[in-house]
Design an enzyme around this catalytic site. Sequence first.
Site, PDB file in Angstrom:
ATOM      1  N   ARG A  72       4.452 -14.826   2.153  1.00  0.00           N
ATOM      2  CA  ARG A  72       3.123 -15.189   1.488  1.00  0.00           C
ATOM      3  C   ARG A  72       3.069 -15.461  -0.002  1.00  0.00           C
ATOM      4  NH1 ARG A  72      -0.445  -9.823   1.872  1.00  0.00           N
ATOM      5  NH2 ARG A  72       1.265  -9.046   0.554  1.00  0.00           N
ATOM      6  N   ASN A 117      21.672   2.455   1.111  1.00  0.00           N
ATOM      7  CA  ASN A 117      20.949   3.291   1.962  1.00  0.00           C
ATOM      8  C   ASN A 117      21.829   4.163   2.774  1.00  0.00           C
ATOM      9  OD1 ASN A 117      22.752   1.611   4.124  1.00  0.00           O
ATOM     10  ND2 ASN A 117      20.970   1.996   5.598  1.00  0.00           N
ATOM     11  N   LYS A 138      15.857   3.076  -2.315  1.00  0.00           N
ATOM     12  CA  LYS A 138      17.183   2.403  -1.980  1.00  0.00           C
ATOM     13  C   LYS A 138      17.795   1.736  -3.297  1.00  0.00           C
ATOM     14  CE  LYS A 138      16.480   1.721   2.922  1.00  0.00           C
ATOM     15  NZ  LYS A 138      16.222   0.654   3.922  1.00  0.00           N
ATOM     16  N   GLY A 158      12.313  -3.439  17.121  1.00  0.00           N
ATOM     17  CA  GLY A 158      12.963  -2.664  15.777  1.00  0.00           C
ATOM     18  C   GLY A 158      13.795  -1.686  15.817  1.00  0.00           C
ATOM     19  N   GLY A 217      12.299  -5.902  -0.010  1.00  0.00           N
ATOM     20  CA  GLY A 217      13.729  -5.120   0.241  1.00  0.00           C
ATOM     21  C   GLY A 217      14.439  -5.456   1.547  1.00  0.00           C
TER      22      GLY A 217
HETATM   23  P1  ATR Z   1      10.566  -3.772   2.269  1.00  0.00           P
HETATM   24  O1  ATR Z   1      11.396  -2.906   1.093  1.00  0.00           O
HETATM   25  O2  ATR Z   1      10.197  -2.768   3.306  1.00  0.00           O
HETATM   26  O3  ATR Z   1      10.769  -5.007   2.537  1.00  0.00           O
HETATM   27  P2  ATR Z   1       8.475  -4.719   0.550  1.00  0.00           P
HETATM   28  O4  ATR Z   1       9.466  -4.973  -0.499  1.00  0.00           O
HETATM   29  O5  ATR Z   1       7.103  -4.147   0.156  1.00  0.00           O
HETATM   30  O6  ATR Z   1       8.986  -3.813   1.523  1.00  0.00           O
HETATM   31  O7  ATR Z   1       8.380  -6.209   0.938  1.00  0.00           O
HETATM   32  C1  ATR Z   1       7.263  -6.468   2.261  1.00  0.00           C
HETATM   33  C2  ATR Z   1       7.053  -7.936   2.543  1.00  0.00           C
HETATM   34  O8  ATR Z   1       6.112  -8.232   3.634  1.00  0.00           O
HETATM   35  C3  ATR Z   1       6.877  -8.940   1.348  1.00  0.00           C
HETATM   36  O9  ATR Z   1       7.592 -10.034   1.677  1.00  0.00           O
HETATM   37  C4  ATR Z   1       5.292  -9.145   1.502  1.00  0.00           C
HETATM   38  O10 ATR Z   1       4.895 -10.429   1.288  1.00  0.00           O
HETATM   39  P3  ATR Z   1       4.629 -10.758  -0.349  1.00  0.00           P
HETATM   40  O11 ATR Z   1       5.902 -10.967  -0.840  1.00  0.00           O
HETATM   41  O12 ATR Z   1       3.661 -11.882  -0.111  1.00  0.00           O
HETATM   42  O13 ATR Z   1       4.026  -9.624  -0.906  1.00  0.00           O
HETATM   43  C5  ATR Z   1       5.260  -8.955   3.033  1.00  0.00           C
HETATM   44  N1  ATR Z   1       3.842  -8.504   3.372  1.00  0.00           N
HETATM   45  C6  ATR Z   1       3.526  -7.295   3.698  1.00  0.00           C
HETATM   46  N2  ATR Z   1       2.275  -7.450   4.123  1.00  0.00           N
HETATM   47  C7  ATR Z   1       1.754  -8.836   4.496  1.00  0.00           C
HETATM   48  C8  ATR Z   1       0.764  -9.432   4.913  1.00  0.00           C
HETATM   49  N3  ATR Z   1      -0.477  -8.666   5.274  1.00  0.00           N
HETATM   50  N4  ATR Z   1       0.623 -10.637   4.812  1.00  0.00           N
HETATM   51  C9  ATR Z   1       1.807 -11.308   4.489  1.00  0.00           C
HETATM   52  N5  ATR Z   1       2.872 -10.799   4.106  1.00  0.00           N
HETATM   53  C10 ATR Z   1       2.873  -9.434   3.981  1.00  0.00           C
END
Ligand code: ATR
Length: 271
Positions: A150, A89, A68, A237, A129
């Site tokens: 987080r 997208n 993307k 979702g 993203g």
């Molecule tokens: P996408 O493009 O699908 O949003 P991404 O850019 O990898 O995927 O983002 C995933 C988000 O989910 C992030 O904000 C991640 O938190 P961090 O910024 O702290 O990494 C969050 N995330 C994924 N797994 C998590 C978990 N087990 N606990 C807390 N946050 C999680």
Amino acid sequence: MIDTDTHLYCIFGNPIRHSKSPVIHNACFQQYQINAIYLAFEIDEISKGIAAIRSLNIKGASVTIPFKESIINHLDWIDEDALNIGAVNTVVNQDGKLSGFNTDYKAAIDPLKPFGLANKRICIIGAGGAAQAVAYGIHREKGDLVIINRNKEKGKNLALKYKADFIPMDEVNKMDNINADIIINTTSIGMYPDIENSAFPSTHMHSKMVVMDIIYNPLKTKLLSYALKKGCTTIDGLSMFIHQGAAQFKIWTGISPDIKLMRKALIKGDN
Ligand code: ATR
């Protein structure tokens, strides 16, 4: 009927096997009697997808993880919203000119609009993203944004972009009251196989709250089952998935497709 006039549309991603996009788009092409077909292609580099669009005269493409952002540099024109979000997208091929759009942000917002967004306190969980697109959409609707994440640096950066509040994820449990009207989970917490976890504690939920999850595997995530028990309104979702697809279909064909038809096609495809 597929013949030499059939137009080709597709999705590019990696992995792509579990994508439900072909189901919704082909159902719509059939419903509106458009001589077109939509296929899924797993590619290893976006440049190969771009080459395919040009050489095979693919009329439109969906773009998913992980392309993307990287596709942006390969396009001839980018819609302002997609540029602001930093992700595309949807691609349209108009006589060889490739234009990029982002329908994710509208998709997150459309199912929420009936509840009113302006001045509502809306918590986005995550800062990746998907969160970027959702935050952009909420900001446009003048929602009062709160980012929960987080990773503190990532969370603060997203919050800064939209003048939002930021709450570190590990602080949420310690708070007395989060005072949110709407909660949107954009993280993978609760997605198969992590189905026993919820991105947000039920202690902060109340019956007037709207709780939305962008995960659709499973459809009823732990977050949504907590929300249902608390009497909240829930949005699953599939809603965002269907709305982003509907907006793509409109961009490609000019037709606003029947959302119910798309949902029906998905349910049928699962049986
Ligand atoms: P996408 O493009 O699908 O949003 P991404 O850019 O990898 O995927 O983002 C995933 C988000 O989910 C992030 O904000 C991640 O938190 P961090 O910024 O702290 O990494 C969050 N995330 C994924 N797994 C998590 C978990 N087990 N606990 C807390 N946050 C999680």
